[in-house]
Each structure stands twice: as C-alpha cells, then as structure tokens.
Scaffold this motif. Structure first.
Motif, PDB file in Angstrom:
ATOM      1  N   SER A   2       0.835  -1.200   0.000  1.00  8.52           N
ATOM      2  CA  SER A   2       0.000   0.000   0.000  1.00  8.52           C
ATOM      3  C   SER A   2       0.874   1.255   0.000  1.00  8.52           C
ATOM      4  CB  SER A   2      -0.923  -0.001   1.217  1.00  8.52           C
ATOM      5  OG  SER A   2      -0.149   0.062   2.394  1.00  8.52           O
ATOM      6  N   ASP A   3       0.260   2.352  -0.425  1.00  8.49           N
ATOM      7  CA  ASP A   3       0.974   3.630  -0.439  1.00  8.49           C
ATOM      8  C   ASP A   3       1.146   4.147   0.978  1.00  8.49           C
ATOM      9  OD1 ASP A   3       1.111   3.660  -3.197  1.00  8.49           O
ATOM     10  OD2 ASP A   3      -0.836   4.647  -3.390  1.00  8.49           O
ATOM     11  N   ALA A   4       2.217   4.883   1.200  1.00  9.03           N
ATOM     12  CA  ALA A   4       2.453   5.496   2.505  1.00  9.03           C
ATOM     13  C   ALA A   4       1.410   6.572   2.748  1.00  9.03           C
ATOM     14  CB  ALA A   4       3.845   6.096   2.551  1.00  9.03           C
ATOM     15  N   TYR A   5       1.079   6.783   4.002  1.00  2.00           N
ATOM     16  CA  TYR A   5       0.115   7.799   4.399  1.00  2.00           C
ATOM     17  C   TYR A   5       0.910   8.958   4.994  1.00  2.00           C
ATOM     18  CZ  TYR A   5      -4.120   9.753   6.447  1.00  2.00           C
ATOM     19  OH  TYR A   5      -5.168  10.568   6.775  1.00  2.00           O
ATOM     20  N   LEU A   6       0.765  10.141   4.419  1.00  2.00           N
ATOM     21  CA  LEU A   6       1.538  11.303   4.856  1.00  2.00           C
ATOM     22  C   LEU A   6       0.722  12.200   5.772  1.00  2.00           C
ATOM     23  CD1 LEU A   6       3.220  12.300   1.480  1.00  2.00           C
ATOM     24  CD2 LEU A   6       4.112  10.825   3.287  1.00  2.00           C
ATOM     25  N   VAL A   7       1.379  12.670   6.800  1.00  2.00           N
ATOM     26  CA  VAL A   7       0.784  13.629   7.727  1.00  2.00           C
ATOM     27  C   VAL A   7       1.651  14.877   7.675  1.00  2.00           C
ATOM     28  CG1 VAL A   7       0.161  14.075  10.124  1.00  2.00           C
ATOM     29  CG2 VAL A   7      -0.033  11.754   9.205  1.00  2.00           C
ATOM     30  N   PRO A  22       2.716   3.840   7.827  1.00  2.00           N
ATOM     31  CA  PRO A  22       2.605   2.712   6.901  1.00  2.00           C
ATOM     32  C   PRO A  22       1.238   2.610   6.227  1.00  2.00           C
ATOM     33  CG  PRO A  22       2.687   1.946   9.168  1.00  2.00           C
ATOM     34  CD  PRO A  22       2.935   3.419   9.191  1.00  2.00           C
ATOM     35  N   GLY A  23       0.216   3.206   6.827  1.00  2.00           N
ATOM     36  CA  GLY A  23      -1.121   3.144   6.240  1.00  2.00           C
ATOM     37  C   GLY A  23      -2.051   4.139   6.891  1.00  2.00           C
ATOM     38  N   LEU A  24      -3.253   4.195   6.393  1.00  2.00           N
ATOM     39  CA  LEU A  24      -4.276   5.099   6.898  1.00  2.00           C
ATOM     40  C   LEU A  24      -4.670   4.724   8.320  1.00  2.00           C
ATOM     41  CD1 LEU A  24      -6.503   7.276   6.315  1.00  2.00           C
ATOM     42  CD2 LEU A  24      -7.933   5.372   5.552  1.00  2.00           C
ATOM     43  N   PRO A  25      -4.599   5.680   9.275  1.00  2.00           N
ATOM     44  CA  PRO A  25      -5.050   5.367  10.629  1.00  2.00           C
ATOM     45  C   PRO A  25      -6.558   5.137  10.628  1.00  2.00           C
ATOM     46  CG  PRO A  25      -4.153   7.610  10.504  1.00  2.00           C
ATOM     47  CD  PRO A  25      -4.082   7.021   9.143  1.00  2.00           C
ATOM     48  N   ASP A  26      -7.051   4.315  11.559  1.00  2.00           N
ATOM     49  CA  ASP A  26      -8.493   4.062  11.642  1.00  2.00           C
ATOM     50  C   ASP A  26      -9.269   5.365  11.767  1.00  2.00           C
ATOM     51  OD1 ASP A  26      -8.159   1.335  11.421  1.00  2.00           O
ATOM     52  OD2 ASP A  26      -8.068   1.032  13.585  1.00  2.00           O
ATOM     53  N   GLU A  27      -8.820   6.230  12.663  1.00  2.00           N
ATOM     54  CA  GLU A  27      -9.446   7.536  12.853  1.00  2.00           C
ATOM     55  C   GLU A  27      -8.350   8.564  13.116  1.00  2.00           C
ATOM     56  OE1 GLU A  27     -12.643   7.735  15.680  1.00  2.00           O
ATOM     57  OE2 GLU A  27     -13.195   5.663  15.286  1.00  2.00           O
ATOM     58  N   PRO A  28      -8.083   9.455  12.160  1.00  2.00           N
ATOM     59  CA  PRO A  28      -7.080  10.501  12.421  1.00  2.00           C
ATOM     60  C   PRO A  28      -7.512  11.357  13.613  1.00  2.00           C
ATOM     61  CG  PRO A  28      -7.679  10.465  10.102  1.00  2.00           C
ATOM     62  CD  PRO A  28      -8.640   9.570  10.816  1.00  2.00           C
ATOM     63  N   ARG A  29      -6.562  11.722  14.441  1.00  2.00           N
ATOM     64  CA  ARG A  29      -6.877  12.559  15.605  1.00  2.00           C
ATOM     65  C   ARG A  29      -7.311  13.941  15.135  1.00  2.00           C
ATOM     66  NH1 ARG A  29      -1.660  11.623  19.303  1.00  2.00           N
ATOM     67  NH2 ARG A  29      -0.837  12.800  17.578  1.00  2.00           N
ATOM     68  N   GLU A  30      -8.310  14.503  15.790  1.00  2.00           N
ATOM     69  CA  GLU A  30      -8.813  15.835  15.444  1.00  2.00           C
ATOM     70  C   GLU A  30      -7.804  16.918  15.810  1.00  2.00           C
ATOM     71  OE1 GLU A  30     -11.693  16.762  13.845  1.00  2.00           O
ATOM     72  OE2 GLU A  30     -11.911  14.629  13.446  1.00  2.00           O
ATOM     73  N   TYR A  51      -8.366  18.903   6.844  1.00  2.00           N
ATOM     74  CA  TYR A  51      -8.948  18.070   5.801  1.00  2.00           C
ATOM     75  C   TYR A  51      -8.047  16.885   5.536  1.00  2.00           C
ATOM     76  CZ  TYR A  51      -5.793  20.983   2.989  1.00  2.00           C
ATOM     77  OH  TYR A  51      -4.720  21.662   2.503  1.00  2.00           O
ATOM     78  N   ALA A  52      -8.624  15.850   5.012  1.00  2.00           N
ATOM     79  CA  ALA A  52      -7.858  14.670   4.635  1.00  2.00           C
ATOM     80  C   ALA A  52      -7.907  14.538   3.122  1.00  2.00           C
ATOM     81  CB  ALA A  52      -8.433  13.427   5.299  1.00  2.00           C
ATOM     82  N   LEU A  53      -6.768  14.331   2.527  1.00  2.00           N
ATOM     83  CA  LEU A  53      -6.671  14.155   1.084  1.00  2.00           C
ATOM     84  C   LEU A  53      -6.226  12.733   0.781  1.00  2.00           C
ATOM     85  CD1 LEU A  53      -4.858  17.499   0.238  1.00  2.00           C
ATOM     86  CD2 LEU A  53      -7.273  16.973  -0.063  1.00  2.00           C
ATOM     87  N   GLU A  54      -6.169  12.405  -0.477  1.00  2.00           N
ATOM     88  CA  GLU A  54      -5.749  11.061  -0.876  1.00  2.00           C
ATOM     89  C   GLU A  54      -4.366  10.705  -0.346  1.00  2.00           C
ATOM     90  OE1 GLU A  54      -6.043  10.768  -5.070  1.00  2.00           O
ATOM     91  OE2 GLU A  54      -8.192  11.131  -5.081  1.00  2.00           O
ATOM     92  N   GLU A  58      -3.591  16.859   6.851  1.00  2.00           N
ATOM     93  CA  GLU A  58      -2.828  18.055   7.161  1.00  2.00           C
ATOM     94  C   GLU A  58      -3.331  18.646   8.469  1.00  2.00           C
ATOM     95  OE1 GLU A  58      -1.531  20.979   4.083  1.00  2.00           O
ATOM     96  OE2 GLU A  58      -3.137  22.148   5.012  1.00  2.00           O
ATOM     97  N   TYR A  59      -2.394  18.979   9.332  1.00  2.00           N
ATOM     98  CA  TYR A  59      -2.718  19.640  10.590  1.00  2.00           C
ATOM     99  C   TYR A  59      -2.210  21.073  10.514  1.00  2.00           C
ATOM    100  CZ  TYR A  59      -3.930  15.173  12.646  1.00  2.00           C
ATOM    101  OH  TYR A  59      -4.534  13.971  12.919  1.00  2.00           O
ATOM    102  N   ARG A  60      -3.070  22.004  10.858  1.00  2.00           N
ATOM    103  CA  ARG A  60      -2.704  23.416  10.832  1.00  2.00           C
ATOM    104  C   ARG A  60      -2.686  23.976  12.249  1.00  2.00           C
ATOM    105  NH1 ARG A  60      -6.105  25.827   5.726  1.00  2.00           N
ATOM    106  NH2 ARG A  60      -5.273  24.379   4.186  1.00  2.00           N
ATOM    107  N   LEU A  61      -1.726  24.861  12.487  1.00  2.00           N
ATOM    108  CA  LEU A  61      -1.617  25.502  13.794  1.00  2.00           C
ATOM    109  C   LEU A  61      -2.916  26.216  14.120  1.00  2.00           C
ATOM    110  CD1 LEU A  61       0.255  26.242  16.179  1.00  2.00           C
ATOM    111  CD2 LEU A  61       0.834  28.320  14.910  1.00  2.00           C
ATOM    112  N   ARG A  62      -3.434  25.994  15.321  1.00  2.00           N
ATOM    113  CA  ARG A  62      -4.668  26.641  15.763  1.00  2.00           C
ATOM    114  C   ARG A  62      -4.415  28.135  15.939  1.00  2.00           C
ATOM    115  NH1 ARG A  62      -7.255  24.001  20.885  1.00  2.00           N
ATOM    116  NH2 ARG A  62      -7.569  22.332  19.359  1.00  2.00           N
ATOM    117  N   GLU A  63      -5.323  28.938  15.455  1.00  2.00           N
ATOM    118  CA  GLU A  63      -5.231  30.396  15.583  1.00  2.00           C
ATOM    119  C   GLU A  63      -5.270  30.790  17.062  1.00  2.00           C
ATOM    120  OE1 GLU A  63      -4.678  32.533  13.096  1.00  2.00           O
ATOM    121  OE2 GLU A  63      -4.615  30.834  11.736  1.00  2.00           O
ATOM    122  N   ALA A  64      -4.666  31.918  17.403  1.00  2.00           N
ATOM    123  CA  ALA A  64      -4.579  32.371  18.797  1.00  2.00           C
ATOM    124  C   ALA A  64      -5.952  32.481  19.446  1.00  2.00           C
ATOM    125  CB  ALA A  64      -3.841  33.709  18.875  1.00  2.00           C
TER     126      ALA A  64
END
Length: 72
Positions: A2-7, A22-30, A51-54, A58-64
């Motif tokens: 399988s393809d690698a899963y990038l975070v 190594p793969g898609l997590p069952d549930e990505p952490r919020e 958002y999750a893409l193919e 991607e995790y973005r820094l929370r605004e102040a």
C-alpha cells in the motif's frame, strides 16, 4: 504494497514537518498537541485536522483566538 500515508504540519514550530505512516489510521486525531520544553516556560501548540486528502492529512496551527477559547 500500500501507499504510505503522509501527515503534514503547517505553521508554528512543526511547520514543514512530514510524518510517514505505513497506512491510513483508523481515525485521524482531530487535534495534535506539541509541547516545547526548554530552559524557560513550557510552550504548548495545538494543531487541528483541517482536511484529509488522498495522500494523507494536514494539521494546521490553531489560531490564537481559537487556542484561547479552547483553554476556557
């Protein structure tokens, strides 16, 4: 095989970091919390799943303002 899963991380001290799983997590952490420890006070950054893409997610820094509300 399988393809690698990038975070990916955007903003703050983890900006530009890419973790490969190594793969898609069952549930990505919020939210991912990064704690920076050094000679001064502890610094905490929160990264939210936007958002999750193919290729992964991607995790973005929370605004102040969002960080302040989340701490209340």
């Amino acid at each position: 095989m399988s393809d690698a899963y990038l975070v990916r991380y955007v903003g703050g001290p983890l900006d530009g970091r890419v973790d490969t799983l190594p793969g898609l997590p069952d549930e990505p952490r919020e939210t991912v919390t990064h704690v920076h420890l050094h000679g001064g006070p502890k610094i905490v950054h929160h990264y939210d799943l936007h958002y999750a893409l193919e290729y992964g997610c991607e995790y973005r820094l929370r605004e102040a303002e969002e960080r302040d509300l989340a701490q209340d």
